[in-house]
Design a protein around this motif. Structure first.
Motif, short mmCIF file in Angstrom:
data_model
loop_
_atom_site.label_atom_id
_atom_site.label_comp_id
_atom_site.label_asym_id
_atom_site.label_seq_id
_atom_site.Cartn_x
_atom_site.Cartn_y
_atom_site.Cartn_z
N ALA A 285 0.96 -1.24 -0.08
CA ALA A 285 -0.05 -0.07 -0.12
C ALA A 285 0.92 1.19 0.05
O ALA A 285 0.60 2.20 -0.83
N ASN A 286 1.98 1.25 0.81
CA ASN A 286 2.66 2.20 0.90
C ASN A 286 3.71 2.56 -0.49
O ASN A 286 3.73 3.82 -1.09
N ALA A 287 3.81 1.58 -1.15
CA ALA A 287 4.59 1.68 -2.62
C ALA A 287 3.33 2.26 -3.62
O ALA A 287 3.93 3.35 -4.20
N PHE A 288 2.19 2.03 -3.41
CA PHE A 288 1.26 2.69 -4.44
C PHE A 288 0.97 3.93 -4.23
O PHE A 288 0.70 4.83 -4.91
N ILE A 289 0.82 4.49 -2.65
CA ILE A 289 0.72 5.71 -2.31
C ILE A 289 1.83 6.78 -2.76
O ILE A 289 1.55 7.72 -3.18
N TYR A 290 2.98 6.25 -2.64
CA TYR A 290 4.05 7.05 -3.03
C TYR A 290 4.21 7.18 -4.46
O TYR A 290 4.61 8.44 -4.82
N TRP A 291 4.00 6.27 -5.22
CA TRP A 291 3.98 6.26 -6.58
C TRP A 291 2.91 7.34 -7.19
O TRP A 291 3.08 8.18 -7.81
N ALA A 292 1.62 7.13 -6.51
CA ALA A 292 0.58 8.00 -6.68
C ALA A 292 0.99 9.45 -6.48
O ALA A 292 0.61 10.25 -7.50
N ILE A 293 1.33 9.92 -5.46
CA ILE A 293 1.58 11.17 -4.93
C ILE A 293 2.71 11.93 -5.79
O ILE A 293 2.75 12.86 -5.86
N GLY A 294 3.76 10.91 -6.01
CA GLY A 294 4.87 11.34 -6.75
C GLY A 294 4.53 11.92 -8.17
O GLY A 294 4.99 12.59 -8.63
N ILE A 295 3.54 10.80 -8.77
CA ILE A 295 3.00 11.23 -10.24
C ILE A 295 2.43 12.43 -9.93
O ILE A 295 2.52 13.37 -10.87
N TYR A 296 1.52 12.74 -9.20
CA TYR A 296 0.77 13.93 -8.79
C TYR A 296 1.81 15.21 -8.73
O TYR A 296 1.41 16.31 -9.40
N TRP A 297 2.64 15.00 -8.01
CA TRP A 297 3.47 16.32 -7.77
C TRP A 297 4.22 16.51 -9.14
O TRP A 297 4.45 17.63 -9.52
N LEU A 298 4.71 15.38 -9.87
CA LEU A 298 5.09 15.65 -11.05
C LEU A 298 4.19 16.29 -12.06
O LEU A 298 4.64 17.33 -13.00
N LEU A 299 3.06 16.15 -12.01
CA LEU A 299 2.20 16.67 -12.82
C LEU A 299 1.87 18.17 -12.39
O LEU A 299 1.81 19.16 -13.31
#
Length: 213
Positions: free
Chosen positions: A165-179
């Motif tokens: 779950a932590n892996a998915f969360i950090y991937w998701a918010i990382g992509i969000y910040w990249l956007l």
């Protein structure tokens, strides 16, 4: 049966201690980059803080993001029994951008404090650099969780579901910040407000994961 000893240079304790030191130094440097009043500024201290509100906002955001990234790293290393060469290599971009964050935080804060217009290239670039710096930190952390799971570096009693779950969360918010970093080229004034939605992105990711189970 005795557990096999980690190869020299691959003990997770030493990696964790080194990473903790880097995080601590970076968080301290964030405060050192804050503007300080000089001379006549003390006569108008309230106005001085108002003029530099962007710098203090940048400090708060960077501090919180570093705190959560360190907390995730600490939680992960409490559940692993060794590291691999790939996890060591992944710490290079992770810790590089941890150290670089005080600089991009200062750029973002100063360009906002100088009251540059929204269309100014310097302000958009500084905002994009700050958001991109944060994005790489988050993505590297997500990749670290993913790599630990893929290589089975965690302890047998580790909470694998939580790690995933932590892996998915950090991937998701990382992509969000990249956007948001990309969005700074078009709508720099709105980008800091987009960052406030980060907890919602994390909560949404958790909800999607629960629905998939």
């Amino acid at each position: 049966m005795a557990m096999a000893q980690a190869r020299p240079g691959l003990t997770h304790e030493r990696v964790s201690i080194f990473a903790d030191a880097i995080f601590a130094i970076a968080i301290t440097l964030l405060a050192l980059e804050l503007p300080r009043p000089e001379g006549e500024d003390f006569r108008r201290l309230g106005s001085f803080f108002g003029d530099h509100v962007g710098s203090f906002m940048a400090f708060a955001i960077a501090f919180l993001m570093l705190w959560f990234t360190w907390r995730a790293h600490h939680t992960l290393f409490d559940q692993i029994e060794r590291v691999s060469q790939l996890t060591l290599l992944l710490h290079i971009p992770l810790l590089f951008f941890v150290v670089f964050l005080p600089y991009t935080t200062s750029l973002f804060g100063e360009t906002n404090a100088s009251r540059l217009p929204a269309e100014a290239d310097g302000r958009a670039l500084a905002t994009g650099l700050f958001a991109g710096n944060e994005a790489i930190l988050l993505l590297a952390q997500g990749a670290l969780f993913t790599l630990v799971l893929a290589q089975r570096l965690h302890r047998p009693d580790a909470d694998v579901q939580r790690l995933r779950a932590n892996a998915f969360i950090y991937w998701a918010i990382g992509i969000y910040w990249l956007l948001t970093a990309a969005a700074s080229a078009w709508t720099v004034d709105a980008v800091p407000f987009l960052w406030l939605a980060t907890p919602l992105v994390a909560a949404g990711t958790v909800r999607v994961l629960r629905m998939r189970r």
